[in-house]
Design a protein around this motif. Structure first.
Motif, PDB file in Angstrom:
ATOM      1  N   HIS A 151       0.824  -1.211   0.000  1.00  0.00           N
ATOM      2  CA  HIS A 151       0.000   0.000   0.000  1.00  0.00           C
ATOM      3  C   HIS A 151       0.858   1.260   0.000  1.00  0.00           C
ATOM      4  O   HIS A 151       0.500   2.246  -0.656  1.00  0.00           O
ATOM      5  N   LEU A 152       1.989   1.225   0.685  1.00  0.00           N
ATOM      6  CA  LEU A 152       2.906   2.364   0.658  1.00  0.00           C
ATOM      7  C   LEU A 152       3.435   2.579  -0.756  1.00  0.00           C
ATOM      8  O   LEU A 152       3.452   3.711  -1.262  1.00  0.00           O
ATOM      9  N   HIS A 154       1.991   1.649  -3.548  1.00  0.00           N
ATOM     10  CA  HIS A 154       0.852   2.118  -4.340  1.00  0.00           C
ATOM     11  C   HIS A 154       0.617   3.622  -4.111  1.00  0.00           C
ATOM     12  O   HIS A 154       0.384   4.371  -5.069  1.00  0.00           O
ATOM     13  N   TYR A 155       0.684   4.042  -2.866  1.00  0.00           N
ATOM     14  CA  TYR A 155       0.496   5.455  -2.537  1.00  0.00           C
ATOM     15  C   TYR A 155       1.571   6.315  -3.202  1.00  0.00           C
ATOM     16  O   TYR A 155       1.269   7.345  -3.800  1.00  0.00           O
ATOM     17  N   ILE A 156       2.810   5.896  -3.093  1.00  0.00           N
ATOM     18  CA  ILE A 156       3.930   6.654  -3.674  1.00  0.00           C
ATOM     19  C   ILE A 156       3.785   6.747  -5.194  1.00  0.00           C
ATOM     20  O   ILE A 156       3.989   7.818  -5.786  1.00  0.00           O
ATOM     21  N   LEU A 157       3.402   5.650  -5.829  1.00  0.00           N
ATOM     22  CA  LEU A 157       3.282   5.643  -7.291  1.00  0.00           C
ATOM     23  C   LEU A 157       2.071   6.435  -7.786  1.00  0.00           C
ATOM     24  O   LEU A 157       2.033   6.858  -8.931  1.00  0.00           O
ATOM     25  N   SER A 158       1.062   6.612  -6.932  1.00  0.00           N
ATOM     26  CA  SER A 158      -0.135   7.320  -7.373  1.00  0.00           C
ATOM     27  C   SER A 158      -0.060   8.826  -7.073  1.00  0.00           C
ATOM     28  O   SER A 158      -1.008   9.556  -7.339  1.00  0.00           O
ATOM     29  N   MET A 159       1.056   9.278  -6.541  1.00  0.00           N
ATOM     30  CA  MET A 159       1.212  10.714  -6.227  1.00  0.00           C
ATOM     31  C   MET A 159       1.430  11.507  -7.500  1.00  0.00           C
ATOM     32  O   MET A 159       1.923  11.097  -8.474  1.00  0.00           O
TER      33      MET A 159
END
Length: 159
Positions: A151-152, A154-159
């Motif tokens: 999830h981390l 995923h969060y970083i890549l979706s920024m």
């Protein structure tokens, strides 16, 4: 291996995911890989309530099967017992839907990393809880670590 009853044979077959747990080298890795390959069809395709139900079922059956397998194999957490890898690996993927294949590979790698390294409280869970409960919970905790890492990412890549 002790002489077994039909119920023990059934329990050990579940605990080892059939023949996969008996592969000659790295049965935990093979179990995790089989779990990742099966996940898109048998787990990720389910609605969220179905995923929770699948995990609860695997956990309960796994506790029983792992406990029986420890008696049959006369060893704590025998290497061939890999239903715990199925539980932990699928737990890591719980909140994802329609993920790209490379996410599955990263989830696989993260889970294996935490399952092998056993940072606190993974090792603690393994040593604190008896029998099949400890076998299943340590991989559950490793799965939660892998879930957080995925999830981390995923969060970083979706920024």
């Amino acid at each position: 291996m002790k002489k077994t009853s039909p119920i023990d044979t059934f329990a050990t077959a579940l605990a080892t995911l059939g023949p996969i747990g008996h592969f000659p080298k790295a049965p935990g890795t093979w179990g995790s890989l089989a779990s990742i390959v099966a996940a898109p069809w048998l787990f990720l395709s389910l609605p969220m309530w179905g995923r929770w139900a699948a995990l609860a079922t695997i956990l309960l059956i796994g506790i029983w099967a792992c406990s029986r397998a420890e008696v049959v194999f006369d060893k704590k957490d025998p290497g061939c017992v890999i239903i715990d890898e199925l539980f932990g690996q699928w737990l890591a993927l719980l909140f994802f839907q329609g993920m790209p294949i490379w996410y599955l590979l990263v989830g696989f790698g993260l889970f294996r990393f935490f399952d092998i390294l056993k940072p606190w409280p993974v090792k603690w869970a393994e040593n604190t809880f008896p029998g099949g409960l400890g076998v299943m919970l340590d991989d559950g905790v490793a799965g939660l670590y892998a879930m957080g890492g995925l999830h981390l990412l995923h969060y970083i890549l979706s920024m």
